[in-house]
Enzyme design. Structure first.
Site, PDB file in Angstrom:
ATOM      1  N   GLN A 169       0.844  -1.195   0.000  1.00 33.64           N
ATOM      2  CA  GLN A 169       0.000   0.000   0.000  1.00 33.64           C
ATOM      3  C   GLN A 169       0.881   1.248   0.000  1.00 33.64           C
ATOM      4  OE1 GLN A 169      -3.419  -0.832   3.061  1.00 33.64           O
ATOM      5  NE2 GLN A 169      -1.700  -2.112   3.629  1.00 33.64           N
ATOM      6  N   ASN A 170       2.208   1.061   0.105  1.00 30.37           N
ATOM      7  CA  ASN A 170       3.114   2.208   0.170  1.00 30.37           C
ATOM      8  C   ASN A 170       3.423   2.719  -1.237  1.00 30.37           C
ATOM      9  OD1 ASN A 170       3.144   1.684   2.884  1.00 30.37           O
ATOM     10  ND2 ASN A 170       5.097   0.586   2.856  1.00 30.37           N
ATOM     11  N   ASP A 204       6.292   4.690  -1.670  1.00 27.24           N
ATOM     12  CA  ASP A 204       7.617   5.293  -1.519  1.00 27.24           C
ATOM     13  C   ASP A 204       8.723   4.608  -2.324  1.00 27.24           C
ATOM     14  OD1 ASP A 204       8.158   2.947   0.027  1.00 27.24           O
ATOM     15  OD2 ASP A 204       7.407   3.943   1.825  1.00 27.24           O
ATOM     16  N   HIS A 247      -1.524   1.236  -4.540  1.00 30.77           N
ATOM     17  CA  HIS A 247      -1.885   2.655  -4.459  1.00 30.77           C
ATOM     18  C   HIS A 247      -1.000   3.527  -5.355  1.00 30.77           C
ATOM     19  CE1 HIS A 247      -3.895   1.923  -0.260  1.00 30.77           C
ATOM     20  NE2 HIS A 247      -4.592   1.453  -1.265  1.00 30.77           N
ATOM     21  N   CYS A 264       1.259  11.977 -17.101  1.00 33.26           N
ATOM     22  CA  CYS A 264       0.331  12.873 -17.792  1.00 33.26           C
ATOM     23  C   CYS A 264      -0.920  12.076 -18.149  1.00 33.26           C
ATOM     24  CB  CYS A 264       0.990  13.446 -19.048  1.00 33.26           C
ATOM     25  SG  CYS A 264      -0.195  14.413 -20.023  1.00 33.26           S
ATOM     26  N   CYS A 273      -1.699  12.494 -22.267  1.00 36.37           N
ATOM     27  CA  CYS A 273      -1.004  11.792 -23.362  1.00 36.37           C
ATOM     28  C   CYS A 273      -0.260  10.551 -22.890  1.00 36.37           C
ATOM     29  CB  CYS A 273      -0.054  12.741 -24.090  1.00 36.37           C
ATOM     30  SG  CYS A 273       1.463  13.094 -23.184  1.00 36.37           S
ATOM     31  N   CYS A 320       2.575  17.685 -24.053  1.00 38.82           N
ATOM     32  CA  CYS A 320       1.267  18.278 -24.398  1.00 38.82           C
ATOM     33  C   CYS A 320       0.864  19.431 -23.479  1.00 38.82           C
ATOM     34  CB  CYS A 320       0.195  17.181 -24.387  1.00 38.82           C
ATOM     35  SG  CYS A 320      -0.257  16.662 -22.726  1.00 38.82           S
ATOM     36  N   SER A 322      -2.339  -2.897   9.574  1.00 35.28           N
ATOM     37  CA  SER A 322      -3.446  -3.593  10.217  1.00 35.28           C
ATOM     38  C   SER A 322      -4.493  -3.936   9.166  1.00 35.28           C
ATOM     39  CB  SER A 322      -4.044  -2.720  11.323  1.00 35.28           C
ATOM     40  OG  SER A 322      -4.369  -1.464  10.778  1.00 35.28           O
TER      41      SER A 322
END
Ligand code: ZN
Length: 265
Positions: free
Chosen positions: A114-115, A117, A132, A140, A143, A165, A202
């Site tokens: 879910q990170n 980084d 995520h 972009c 395009c 663009c 969790s």
């Protein structure tokens, strides 16, 4: 029976239980990991959901929805610049490295994280499903151009524009109203795995919240590495399940070292 181990620095007394956790890893048909903010806290990345995190200061429904970004990219970029500052210059910690080692031993099929980084990849993990999205590149939407999220983009000023663009660039993270990524690959992993190693989360937020319970419902088990007992622990970790309680930067290397030592001839 669920094994419960607590990291205290005095690991000698936990010998028997450590073996049980290692044995679950060794016997498993296929193992994958599910990770969250707790894995990166020791690298200095704040949990966006914590009391001092990003969402406490920027209402996500005002700054982090796709429709807000499209209507007012400059406003969303106030938050994106802080998000970028939070992950600038950070490096992987022993928890990331332990998971990379488990993959290189041939024992971890993939990491679902879910990170945003990029620290799993920086530690050497090869199969990482970032549900995520990724905070290390800009995209972009107009395009399809991608480019690295660089220090220059983080400085206050106009919204970074696409060199092809001129549309507003967006960090390649999943905003609210955007679909979570890699769900098909995640379901395939869930179907073929009998152990999920949950670390630093969790797993309360969907869809990550459904992943561990699905593995248990199919007869598999959870090896949970978290600072404390969670709802996952309370709802049951499966017949071979275990909670390893403590900072994941200590507990994961502890178990993975033991596994790797035993794996050598
Ligand atoms: Zn473009």
């Amino acid at each position: 029976m669920t094994v419960h181990l607590r990291w205290s620095g005095d690991t000698e007394s936990l010998e028997g239980n450590v073996e049980a956790v290692v044995a679950t890893l060794r016997r498993a048909r296929s193992v994958f990991a599910l990770t969250g903010a707790g894995v990166s806290v020791e690298s200095g990345v704040p949990d966006f959901r914590s009391a001092v995190g990003l969402w406490a200061r920027y209402d996500p429904f005002e700054y982090a929805t796709l429709s807000n970004f499209l209507a007012s990219p400059a406003k969303s970029w106030e938050m994106f610049r802080e998000l970028a500052a939070a992950i600038e210059g950070i490096t992987p910690n022993p928890a990331h490295r332990a998971l990379a080692e488990l993959e290189s031993c041939g024992r971890l099929a993939a990491i679902v994280t879910q990170n945003i980084d990029g620290l799993h990849q920086a530690a050497g993990s090869r199969r990482v499903l970032e549900i995520h999205g990724e905070g290390t590149r800009l995209h972009c939407l107009h395009c399809g151009h991608f480019e690295p999220f660089q220090s220059a983009h983080r400085r206050p000023g106009p919204v970074p524009a696409c060199p092809r663009c001129r549309a507003a660039l967006k960090p390649n993270v999943v905003l609210f109203e955007e679909p979570v990524r890699h769900l098909e690959a995640v379901s395939a992993l869930v179907r073929r795995s009998d152990v999920v190693l949950v670390a630093g989360t969790s797993a309360r937020v969907a869809p990550a919240s459904q992943i561990p319970s699905e593995v248990v419902a199919r007869g598999g088990s959870i090896l949970e590495f978290n600072l404390e007992i969670t709802d996952l622990t309370r709802e049951g970790l499966g017949s071979q399940g275990a909670l390893v309680e403590g900072p994941v930067g200590r507990t994961l290397p502890w178990i993975v070292d033991r596994f790797a030592r035993g794996a050598q001839p």
